[in-house]
Write an enzyme that holds these catalytic residues in place. Structure first.
Site, PDB file in Angstrom:
ATOM      1  N   GLU A 169      47.708-110.462  60.529  1.00  0.00           N
ATOM      2  CA  GLU A 169      48.786-111.101  61.335  1.00  0.00           C
ATOM      3  C   GLU A 169      48.238-112.199  62.253  1.00  0.00           C
ATOM      4  O   GLU A 169      48.995-113.119  62.526  1.00  0.00           O
ATOM      5  CB  GLU A 169      49.523-110.029  62.145  1.00  0.00           C
ATOM      6  CG  GLU A 169      50.391-109.118  61.293  1.00  0.00           C
ATOM      7  CD  GLU A 169      49.587-108.155  60.410  1.00  0.00           C
ATOM      8  OE1 GLU A 169      48.444-107.861  60.792  1.00  0.00           O
ATOM      9  OE2 GLU A 169      50.082-107.745  59.358  1.00  0.00           O
ATOM     10  N   ASP A 218      53.232-100.554  57.573  1.00  0.00           N
ATOM     11  CA  ASP A 218      53.090 -99.144  57.948  1.00  0.00           C
ATOM     12  C   ASP A 218      54.423 -98.471  58.237  1.00  0.00           C
ATOM     13  O   ASP A 218      54.829 -98.303  59.393  1.00  0.00           O
ATOM     14  CB  ASP A 218      52.166 -99.017  59.163  1.00  0.00           C
ATOM     15  CG  ASP A 218      50.764 -99.482  58.829  1.00  0.00           C
ATOM     16  OD1 ASP A 218      50.430 -99.588  57.626  1.00  0.00           O
ATOM     17  OD2 ASP A 218      49.984 -99.738  59.770  1.00  0.00           O
ATOM     18  N   ASP A 223      44.589-107.019  54.646  1.00  0.00           N
ATOM     19  CA  ASP A 223      45.351-106.287  55.651  1.00  0.00           C
ATOM     20  C   ASP A 223      45.017-106.851  57.032  1.00  0.00           C
ATOM     21  O   ASP A 223      44.104-107.652  57.174  1.00  0.00           O
ATOM     22  CB  ASP A 223      44.953-104.806  55.539  1.00  0.00           C
ATOM     23  CG  ASP A 223      45.789-103.924  56.443  1.00  0.00           C
ATOM     24  OD1 ASP A 223      46.916-104.298  56.767  1.00  0.00           O
ATOM     25  OD2 ASP A 223      45.281-102.847  56.833  1.00  0.00           O
TER      26      ASP A 223
HETATM   27  C1  GLC Z   1      46.695-100.672  58.317  1.00  0.00           C
HETATM   28  C2  GLC Z   1      47.360-100.901  56.974  1.00  0.00           C
HETATM   29  C3  GLC Z   1      47.254 -99.653  56.122  1.00  0.00           C
HETATM   30  C4  GLC Z   1      45.786 -99.286  55.969  1.00  0.00           C
HETATM   31  C5  GLC Z   1      45.133 -99.106  57.324  1.00  0.00           C
HETATM   32  C6  GLC Z   1      43.636 -98.875  57.227  1.00  0.00           C
HETATM   33  O1  GLC Z   1      47.371 -99.728  59.054  1.00  0.00           O
HETATM   34  O2  GLC Z   1      48.678-101.312  57.108  1.00  0.00           O
HETATM   35  O3  GLC Z   1      47.869 -99.871  54.879  1.00  0.00           O
HETATM   36  O4  GLC Z   1      45.661 -98.125  55.230  1.00  0.00           O
HETATM   37  O5  GLC Z   1      45.340-100.261  58.122  1.00  0.00           O
HETATM   38  O6  GLC Z   1      42.988 -99.895  56.573  1.00  0.00           O
END
Ligand code: GLC
Length: 801
Positions: free
Chosen positions: A410, A485, A407
């Site tokens: 980017e 998200d 995650d």
């Molecule tokens: C980001 C991710 C989400 C995750 C969060 C905490 O917002 O997109 O899926 O739960 O981070 O790690």
């Protein structure tokens, strides 16, 4: 669009007349009087690469997107020096290069019809401040031309009339039309005169696509650096364009383990251990199938990657094993930011080995993420990827975690306006040192690649499972993905649907959304409708931000729990169908979801449809996108379809109302289809079964279906240990013939097929199996046209009275 407006003399520049050309095997070079070189490479008869150098000097030819496994080779390559143009001919394409201005036109070699044509064609501006060029291409947009693709854009399927940007961006709570978001997939498909072609602009800088938005008859694309370097991929079938693009940028390197196609449950966050167990136990108690449980950032010690919070998870190995004994695979999150902390071994090692990204003048790239201030590995350096892969040893090999979730790659940086690294950050880029301007869009891809390499090594002999948020073209080779998200709204249910379809037509099928929405809370109805859609996405996971209450299948009362269970059970029954479809994607690059335009591009009614899609190649699905709906209008594509729930036969090629109360949704099966089904299991591998159901849908005429089987994990299938059955169905007025052809060495655990024949228009009088007439008792024919036959039959002949 001109960028250097204040510097008139540095505005658009153009190639002048061609002075010479030369040919080197598969590549032609055209030289202009102002020193522009156009390099044309015939990759395949229907794939041609165009590359331009503004001063005759090309950059080193390197791409993260193009796979070394891409098919190459053509049957024909001729060049003719005609009076005003050069004519390049392959078996599939004819390409004209205009001698006065280097403009390109492409024609179908079989009927000589125009496919694509430069408008002002290639041009550029000098980037006086940063060096290099802003490279641009403009092509004519024909009347009635439609455009598709571009990855995860949350907009109508048809892109015509819009402009887009490709810059991988952390987009918390994005909305319809938000652009750019998480992925950069600079590939689009054009469709006009019933013919489809694709353009893959392989340039990792911030890039733009304008589909007849700025000017009605022009489609253009440009990037803020690098080369004008694009591939034109000709169909004329859209499916072939997608398959060829996928071949070029890579199919998934291996099949996922079958469990990864099951249902996944996730939340930010399930902790401590007792909570995780409570959730998994509830699945088993309610008998709702589930294969994977996720650990979000709170499992770590202060959000330090590769650590465990020992208070919440005192014995992770034991927990992971206990979960595994109950059929749950544990998936853990790993982000790129490494906490600045000299007592943290991962940080210390990264620092000592100089693995972190630096700013232009030397300082490290420092940014805030979940753990506070972090440094970030430069995943564009092979040595760093190797190090990163090695870090997974404990998590995967020792503790037994089965999948990793990447995650924030980017890369996301908090509390800064641009949400990411500044442009001056340096990257190795496989030895082609560059700034973040060039590496930004592939940073997440390279992180996911390194993670994949770690999983591949330490999960061996099992298959790896990785999921990533950021991606560039080609990331599908390594990992699955989700759409980031999203929000618990009806509009987002619509967005999830278009994104999954769009990703599939952009070569990336193994994708799903956060079911129910990540931010905010869905009500039971929205959750139920979202599950209905989600079970038809290749990746199927509920996830939520957790700050608004629960989002498990049983959160919304008994009625919704029942609906969710019913639909997850449908997915588990359809696993062999889904796995077969994955096999076609993995082998042939065929998208696992097909928007109607991909399914039937000759029917113009499909060109602007968004909601309906084909799951695999035989099941038509259309989600309900509104509250309080008792059904909806939808377009049923041409052909005959069986209503999944009632077996009513529908003639397509028209829009129609379909009833769909909250506990159902529009699902149709293509006539002639043979759909394989497993019994319901609580997790993949729970049951050994000796019979497989085949739902056979009668058709007067021919249809073929396939069924792929292997060990559901491991690599034995790559040594021929798989089984691929092709069923050829032929229906006549009072006969139904099913022939089976099987390849591969794998011996399935099931021994018989239970064929359920739907819509048989006659009463069975006689059955011949492999050319011998047999007694009904032998195949246990019963009143509802169900019969049981040996799995290795070669021909089943059912004859009516
Ligand atoms: C980001 C991710 C989400 C995750 C969060 C905490 O917002 O997109 O899926 O739960 O981070 O790690």
């Amino acid at each position: 669009m001109i960028t250097n407006t204040e510097l008139e003399q540095r505005g658009n520049q153009f190639p002048l007349n061609v002075t010479s050309y030369k040919k080197n095997i598969d590549t032609l070079y055209f030289q202009t009087s102002n020193n522009v070189t156009l390099q044309v490479t015939v990759v395949r008869d229907n794939v041609i690469r165009f590359r331009y150098a503004t001063n005759s000097i090309f950059e080193k030819d390197f791409s993260y997107a193009i796979t070394k496994y891409a098919s190459r080779g053509y049957n024909q390559l001729d060049i003719e020096d005609a009076s005003e143009k050069y004519i390049i001919t392959t078996e599939k394409l004819i390409c004209h290069i205009n001698k006065t201005n280097l403009k390109v036109s492409m024609f179908d070699a079989s009927d000589k019809k125009l496919i694509s044509q430069d408008e002002i064609g290639f041009h550029w501006e000098e980037s006086y401040e940063l060096g290099g060029n802003i490279v641009k291409m403009s092509k004519i947009s024909h009347t009635g031309e439609s455009y598709y693709g571009l990855g995860d854009k949350p907009v109508q399927t048809n892109l015509k009339g819009k402009r887009f940007e490709n810059w991988v961006t952390d987009s918390y709570a994005y909305e319809k039309d938000t652009d750019p978001i998480y992925k950069a997939i600079p590939f689009f498909i054009g469709l006009h005169n019933k013919k489809a072609y694709g353009v893959f602009f392989d340039n990792t800088f911030r890039s733009f696509f304008d589909f007849a938005h700025e000017r009605k008859n022009v489609t253009s694309f440009w990037a803020q650096g690098g080369e004008m370097n694009y591939y034109l991929i000709y169909g004329p079938k859209m499916n072939d364009v997608v398959a060829n693009y996928t071949d070029l940028t890579g199919k998934p390197h291996q099949l996922p383990p079958l469990w990864a196609l099951g249902y996944h449950q996730c939340k930010w966050s399930y902790y401590p251990e007792s909570r995780v167990k409570e959730v998994t136990a509830k699945f088993r108690e309610l008998q709702i199938p589930c294969d994977a449980i996720y650990l979000d950032i709170d499992y770590m010690e202060g959000f330090r990657c590769f650590t465990w919070n020992k208070e919440y998870f005192p014995d992770p190995k034991k927990m992971v094993k206990e979960l595994a004994d109950d059929g749950f695979k544990t998936v853990a999150i790993i982000d790129p930011g490494i906490k600045i902390d000299m007592d943290y071994p991962v940080f210390k090692e990264g620092l000592e080995k100089d693995y972190f990204c630096r700013r232009a003048d030397g300082p490290y790239m420092k940014g805030k993420v979940w753990p506070g201030e972090c440094y970030f590995p430069d995943f564009t350096k092979p040595e760093v990827r190797e190090w990163w892969a090695g870090l997974f040893k404990e998590l995967i090999e020792d503790i037994g975690v089965k999948g990793v979730w990447n995650d924030m790659n980017e890369p996301a940086v908090m509390e800064v306006p641009n949400k990411t690294f500044p442009n001056d950050v340096r990257h190795n880029y496989e030895g082609n040192h560059c700034s973040h301007r060039k590496a930004h869009n592939i940073y997440g891809m390279q992180m996911a690649r390194a993670t994949y390499q770690g999983l591949k090594k330490f999960a061996y002999p099992k298959r790896p499972f990785v999921i990533t948020r950021a991606a560039y073209s080609g990331t599908q080779r390594y990992t699955s993905s989700w759409t980031g998200d999203n929000i618990a709204t009806w509009e987002h249910l619509w967005i999830a649907n278009v994104q999954a379809q769009r990703m599939a037509m952009s070569g990336y099928s193994f994708v799903g959304s956060d079911i129910g929405g990540f931010t905010e809370q869905p009500d039971g109805e929205l959750y139920a409708r979202w599950i209905q859609l989600g079970v038809f996405h290749p990746f199927c996971r509920t996830h939520s931000s957790g700050d608004h209450g629960d989002q498990e299948p049983w959160t919304f009362g008994d009625e919704v729990t029942g609906i969710v269970k019913k639909f997850i059970e449908i997915r588990y029954q359809l696993l062999p169908y889904l796995y077969t479809s994955f096999w076609h994607y993995h082998k042939e690059g065929v998208p696992m979801l097909k928007s109607l335009v991909l399914y039937d591009q000759d029917d113009v009614q499909t060109h602007y449809r968004t909601d309906e899609f084909i799951f695999g190649d035989k099941i038509l699905v259309c989600p309900i996108n509104e509250p309080n709906a008792k059904g909806r209008r939808m377009y049923v594509p041409r052909g005959k379809w069986f209503d999944y729930w009632t077996d009513t036969i529908i003639i397509g090629g028209k829009e129609m109302w379909v009833d769909a109360d909250i506990d159902t949704m529009p699902i149709f099966i293509k006539e002639g289809a043979i759909i394989p089904k497993y019994p319901i299991q609580q997790y993949v591998g729970e049951k050994e079964f000796d019979e497989l159901t085949l739902d056979v849908y009668y058709k007067e005429g021919k249809e073929s279906s396939t069924l792929y089987d292997d060990a559901n994990d491991g690599y034995e299938y790559t040594n021929g240990n798989y089984s691929l059955r092709t069923f050829n169905l032929l229906g006549r007025k009072n006969q139904l013939i099913i022939q089976q052809h099987k390849i591969g060495k794998f011996i399935t655990s099931y021994k018989t097929f239970k064929l359920k024949i739907h819509g048989l228009p006659f009463k069975i009088a006689k059955i011949q199996l492999d050319n011998e007439e047999i007694l009904f008792e032998k195949v246990k024919v019963n009143g509802d046209n169900t019969l049981i036959v040996d799995k290795n039959f070669t021909e089943l002949h059912i004859i009516g009275e």
